[in-house]
Design an enzyme around this catalytic site. Sequence first.
Site, PDB file in Angstrom:
ATOM      1  N   TYR A   6      46.775  31.623  46.582  1.00  0.00           N
ATOM      2  CA  TYR A   6      46.241  33.062  47.077  1.00  0.00           C
ATOM      3  C   TYR A   6      44.802  33.071  46.669  1.00  0.00           C
ATOM      4  O   TYR A   6      44.385  32.703  45.516  1.00  0.00           O
ATOM      5  CB  TYR A   6      46.961  34.040  45.825  1.00  0.00           C
ATOM      6  CG  TYR A   6      46.670  35.471  45.927  1.00  0.00           C
ATOM      7  CD1 TYR A   6      46.186  35.816  47.069  1.00  0.00           C
ATOM      8  CD2 TYR A   6      46.538  36.222  44.818  1.00  0.00           C
ATOM      9  CE1 TYR A   6      45.937  37.140  47.170  1.00  0.00           C
ATOM     10  CE2 TYR A   6      46.262  37.446  44.687  1.00  0.00           C
ATOM     11  CZ  TYR A   6      45.773  38.218  46.145  1.00  0.00           C
ATOM     12  OH  TYR A   6      45.329  39.266  46.015  1.00  0.00           O
ATOM     13  N   CYS A   7      44.067  33.446  47.631  1.00  0.00           N
ATOM     14  CA  CYS A   7      42.750  33.687  47.506  1.00  0.00           C
ATOM     15  C   CYS A   7      41.972  32.287  47.290  1.00  0.00           C
ATOM     16  O   CYS A   7      42.254  31.440  48.067  1.00  0.00           O
ATOM     17  CB  CYS A   7      42.394  34.718  46.402  1.00  0.00           C
ATOM     18  SG  CYS A   7      40.488  35.177  46.292  1.00  0.00           S
ATOM     19  N   LEU A   8      41.307  32.263  46.352  1.00  0.00           N
ATOM     20  CA  LEU A   8      40.738  31.064  45.920  1.00  0.00           C
ATOM     21  C   LEU A   8      41.565  29.796  45.629  1.00  0.00           C
ATOM     22  O   LEU A   8      41.146  28.449  46.086  1.00  0.00           O
ATOM     23  CB  LEU A   8      39.633  31.102  44.839  1.00  0.00           C
ATOM     24  CG  LEU A   8      38.725  30.098  44.662  1.00  0.00           C
ATOM     25  CD1 LEU A   8      37.713  29.697  45.703  1.00  0.00           C
ATOM     26  CD2 LEU A   8      37.763  30.626  43.370  1.00  0.00           C
TER      27      LEU A   8
ATOM     28  N   GLY B 102      44.277  29.455  47.309  1.00  0.00           N
ATOM     29  CA  GLY B 102      44.644  29.098  48.683  1.00  0.00           C
ATOM     30  C   GLY B 102      43.644  28.075  49.293  1.00  0.00           C
ATOM     31  O   GLY B 102      43.971  27.277  49.991  1.00  0.00           O
TER      32      GLY B 102
END
Length: 585
Positions: A315-317, A319
């Site tokens: 998720y986000c960073l 990812g």
Amino acid sequence: MPKTRSKRAAEEASDNIFNALNYSKEALLARLTGGISPAATTLAMLDWWIHLHAAPGTRLKLAMLYADSIAKLGQHAALCATGGTYASADMPDSPRSAAQAWRREPYQFWMHAFSLTRQWWEQATKQVPGVDAHHVELVSFCARQWCDLFSPANYLLSNPEALQRTADQGGANLVAGFRNFVADLQGMTGNPVDNGADRFQVGKTIAITPGAVVFRNHLLELIQYAPTTATVRPEPIFITPAWIMKYYVLDLSPHNSLIRYLVAQGYTVFCISWRNVGAKDRNLSLEDYRESGFMAALDAVTRVVPDHRVHAVGYCLGGTLLSIAAAAMAGQGDDRLATLTLLAAQTDFTEPGGLGLFIGESEVNFLESMMWAQGYLSAQQMAAAFQALRPMDEACGRATRAYLFGERSAPNDLVAWNADSTHMPYRMHSEYLRKLFLNNELAAGRYQAGGRVIALRNIRTPIFLLGTDADRISPWRSVYKVHYQTDADVRFVLTSGGHNAGVVSEPGHIGRWYRTRDTPANGFRCGPDEWLQDSALHQGSWWPEWSEWLAQRSGAPRPAKQELGVAGTDQSALTLAPGRYVFQR
């Protein structure tokens, strides 16, 4: 030779002293500017101003646009004086001025003048030839923020809705608004008042999905969640959240916890809870987050659930880190990942969203100076940067409701989580900004992991890719670029909502929608606009879509094991979820 080495050491020591002086000055200045580099903003303004004065055609065009705006306002005023009604396409399309009260004069005239002014500055900042593209976006953003600050909707005497509310309530709304203002001032001075957020407490009302910490090192705790179904899929789900915030955005209240939902669908779920770093962790690198973070946790997952591949989620960073780790694993022949799920995560930073406005060489040097002084980027400094990116119209809208109307939105679990941020270590964040944001090394094929250049093209694992429609941090068109970087099967889902609310989009959430379309590994890669045109629209949450996608790539369910961690370990020795690291400040 000894003299030469001695001379070189003396020169390095001297350079360190001079650099320390530079860093110290920048760090001191950062305290006054909220972490925004004044040099970067000044350079952008000068670039725009010089090119504007060197473009007589543009100045003439702007002068004609200004004259046209004056003529429109004159026509509007004349109609008002004669009792007529002015209808214009120049009025702003904003919910804040949509009420019928704004159609009365002089309020409509004021809003018309504001709208024309905003349009003029939009042209003045974006239509100047020769200005650096990055400077164009920054100057335009600043001009838009300043214009929105002076919107008639922001002030009592020019806001007909606020005046009507004051008349109806005899000024009680202003008294309530003053109390809200005082409470906000107390919060900024370190003396917060009770606003109802205390009812969201980690481990008591939020982040309460049953589980235990089954692995811990200096960087993370790995939480395994207890099964709630009689059978589970053999492939576990392993979640890597961003370390920029606490992990439990994915485990909020029971009704909107993504982790609880996955457990209920019959999956064995693991999730990283990152440690909140301090000054002693200043030299932790991005490579440390890959090796001691993702890879160490993946090793622990495969010890708990051996002989089965893993559904990896980032998720986000987190990812972005997952993409780096997956590419490195693919280059080494490590095939432990069954699928990849990237939630609002970027692998190409040429269009990084709002943060890209301020990320240039000057700003990175500024941030490095701040982190050099304390060893990390603090939660408050990071929050200030995100606050600066919010549209002024949105911020003023909240202030207007709180101070002029006396209304305060009740805090929810997502707001409480958003206030619980973390630190970023000096070296890691510097590498992230330089290698990924500035140099875009991952997309360009220059990023190194484990001492080797890695290639996203080596990833053949099926990918579930999620973008959110209103994301200002990871714009969905930027997230979409994974299509161009891998030869894997990709299911791209575009969902309603922003960077966080679009992910926390549980079934039953009113007004949610999503679009989806598959691109096979050997299929044609189209652009995002073409994808949008040909995608299928669905109402509701994207969670069931993802769960079904995972199920199609998982083995048949088998009886669930109730013990957590490695079989045969002492269950009483395990720390119960949400663990210890989540409580660190």
